[in-house]
Design a protein around this motif. Structure first.
Motif, PDB file in Angstrom:
ATOM      1  N   ALA A   1       7.936  -3.148  13.043  1.00 46.05           N
ATOM      2  CA  ALA A   1       8.806  -2.713  11.937  1.00 46.05           C
ATOM      3  C   ALA A   1       8.523  -3.474  10.648  1.00 46.05           C
ATOM      4  O   ALA A   1       9.354  -3.486   9.736  1.00 46.05           O
ATOM      5  CB  ALA A   1      10.262  -2.899  12.334  1.00 46.05           C
TER       6      ALA A   1
ATOM      7  N   VAL B   1       7.223  -4.631   6.952  1.00 50.30           N
ATOM      8  CA  VAL B   1       7.185  -3.932   5.663  1.00 50.30           C
ATOM      9  C   VAL B   1       6.359  -4.764   4.687  1.00 50.30           C
ATOM     10  O   VAL B   1       6.559  -5.982   4.579  1.00 50.30           O
ATOM     11  CB  VAL B   1       8.603  -3.721   5.087  1.00 50.30           C
ATOM     12  CG1 VAL B   1       8.523  -3.047   3.712  1.00 50.30           C
ATOM     13  CG2 VAL B   1       9.455  -2.902   6.042  1.00 50.30           C
TER      14      VAL B   1
ATOM     15  N   THR C   1       5.417  -5.068   0.670  1.00 52.08           N
ATOM     16  CA  THR C   1       5.819  -4.658  -0.672  1.00 52.08           C
ATOM     17  C   THR C   1       4.900  -5.313  -1.691  1.00 52.08           C
ATOM     18  O   THR C   1       4.647  -6.516  -1.615  1.00 52.08           O
ATOM     19  CB  THR C   1       7.273  -5.067  -0.956  1.00 52.08           C
ATOM     20  OG1 THR C   1       8.125  -4.547   0.072  1.00 52.08           O
ATOM     21  CG2 THR C   1       7.723  -4.533  -2.313  1.00 52.08           C
TER      22      THR C   1
ATOM     23  N   PRO D   1       6.869   0.589  -0.746  1.00 56.94           N
ATOM     24  CA  PRO D   1       6.561  -0.288   0.389  1.00 56.94           C
ATOM     25  C   PRO D   1       5.808   0.457   1.486  1.00 56.94           C
ATOM     26  O   PRO D   1       6.047   1.636   1.733  1.00 56.94           O
ATOM     27  CB  PRO D   1       7.946  -0.737   0.868  1.00 56.94           C
ATOM     28  CG  PRO D   1       8.823  -0.609  -0.341  1.00 56.94           C
ATOM     29  CD  PRO D   1       8.319   0.593  -1.071  1.00 56.94           C
TER      30      PRO D   1
ATOM     31  N   GLU E   1       5.329   0.744   5.371  1.00 56.73           N
ATOM     32  CA  GLU E   1       6.192   0.412   6.501  1.00 56.73           C
ATOM     33  C   GLU E   1       5.480   0.623   7.830  1.00 56.73           C
ATOM     34  O   GLU E   1       4.742   1.584   8.013  1.00 56.73           O
ATOM     35  CB  GLU E   1       7.469   1.250   6.448  1.00 56.73           C
ATOM     36  CG  GLU E   1       8.276   1.045   5.163  1.00 56.73           C
ATOM     37  CD  GLU E   1       9.539   1.884   5.145  1.00 56.73           C
ATOM     38  OE1 GLU E   1       9.719   2.708   6.063  1.00 56.73           O
ATOM     39  OE2 GLU E   1      10.341   1.705   4.215  1.00 56.73           O
TER      40      GLU E   1
ATOM     41  N   GLY F   1       7.418  -9.377   7.204  1.00 54.17           N
ATOM     42  CA  GLY F   1       7.405  -8.941   5.807  1.00 54.17           C
ATOM     43  C   GLY F   1       6.250  -9.557   5.056  1.00 54.17           C
ATOM     44  O   GLY F   1       5.875 -10.712   5.309  1.00 54.17           O
TER      45      GLY F   1
END
Length: 319
Positions: free
Chosen positions: A214, A216, A218, A231, A233, A288
């Motif tokens: 999951a 992400v 950016t 973003p 994903e 992230g």
């Protein structure tokens, strides 16, 4: 009333604290510096008799700086709606990792970024969560939970009761509980190093293993540098994207460097920093990635000259 703390040296000594407060409130070194300069300008614009009545110039400056930041946060939402692509906080370098300016053997002029204390309250993951708060929540939380100012003083900044400020800080605290989790620095660095190696070798399978399903990513180009507008994903999609853009960026160097006090990656070409990436690592996997490419946000990275060599080359650029 007393005149304690009105000396020039003592006033100048408050600047470091004010820069630290303003950066956490605004997420921008440039805006933080402007806010602090504005606060000092207002101080020196006061009649001398009024300045002598103020027992704690530092507290006065903090209140004024915070109010300036509060106003800026109120207008920032509208500005960021017009921003091209995603908006990310300005990343901060660890100046100990930088070499002399232009090979001259001299260090550069003092930079506001040098004055910011790198702790958990300036990690990019933390600052991104702060961005999700209302301006009042952000001010209440940063001043109380990070800098330990009493709610009575925060009430003067926000124009609310101490009880209301306490509620704002509690609401903000619930938002940041997850962002406070941090792997040991050595563990973070190991994961980031593996990401770097897999990225350089264009190993999609290895990247997928390192990325949370999951995850992400950016990117912030601000319309001034190539970057994904939205973003990316999912671990598999991010891995495929990273490998796809690696082919478009020959001649770049990828270095392991501290970003806002945490292990990150820096891409440079010809000694000029092009991209700064920070990572949120949880349980050995990347959840992230935040990559800043907007050159206006990379000024603290470019003022000090070339980063010390030591990283390997052939680096993907987030274009």
């Amino acid at each position: 009333m007393g005149t304690a703390g009105t000396g020039t040296d003592e006033m100048a000594g408050e600047q470091r604290q004010l820069i630290n407060v303003a950066y956490r409130l605004l997420g921008s070194v440039t805006e933080a510096e402007d806010a602090v300069q504005d606060a000092y300008a207002r101080w020196y614009a006061l009649p001398r008799s009024r300045r002598e009545e103020i027992l704690s110039p530092g507290a006065w400056l903090t209140t004024v700086t915070s109010r300036i930041c509060l106003d800026l946060l109120g207008s920032a939402r509208a500005r960021r709606e017009r921003y091209v692509g995603a908006w990310l906080p300005e990343p901060l370098p660890d100046r100990a990792e930088w070499g002399p300016v232009g090979g001259s053997g001299r260090t550069g002029p003092a930079d506001p970024a040098d004055q910011i204390v790198l702790d958990e309250s300036v990690t990019v993951a933390f600052l991104v969560v702060l961005e999700s708060m209302t301006p009042a929540e952000r001010v209440a939380f940063v001043l109380h939970d990070v800098f330990r100012y009493p709610f009575a003083e925060i009430a003067e900044v926000l124009g609310r009761t101490p009880a209301a400020c306490k509620q704002l800080a509690a609401s903000a605290r619930r938002r940041v509980s997850a962002a406070r989790f941090r792997e040991r620095a050595a563990d973070q660095a190991e994961v980031v190093r593996h990401v770097k190696e897999a990225w350089e070798s264009k190993d999609i399978a290895a990247l997928v293993r390192l990325l949370d399903p999951a995850a992400v990513m950016t990117a912030d180009g601000g319309g001034m540098a190539g970057a994904a507008r939205r973003p990316v994903e999912g671990g598999t999609r991010i891995a495929q994207y990273m490998v796809a853009i690696a082919d478009k960026a020959p001649g770049l160097e990828l270095l392991e460097r501290s970003v806002n006090g945490s292990p990150g990656l820096v891409a440079q070409r010809g000694g000029v920093v092009m991209t700064v990436a920070s990572f949120d690592v949880r349980a050995g996997r990347v959840r992230g990635i935040w990559a800043v490419r907007n050159p206006e946000k990379l000024r603290p990275w470019r003022r000090g000259g070339r980063i010390h060599e030591g990283g390997t080359s052939v680096t993907p650029d987030l274009s």
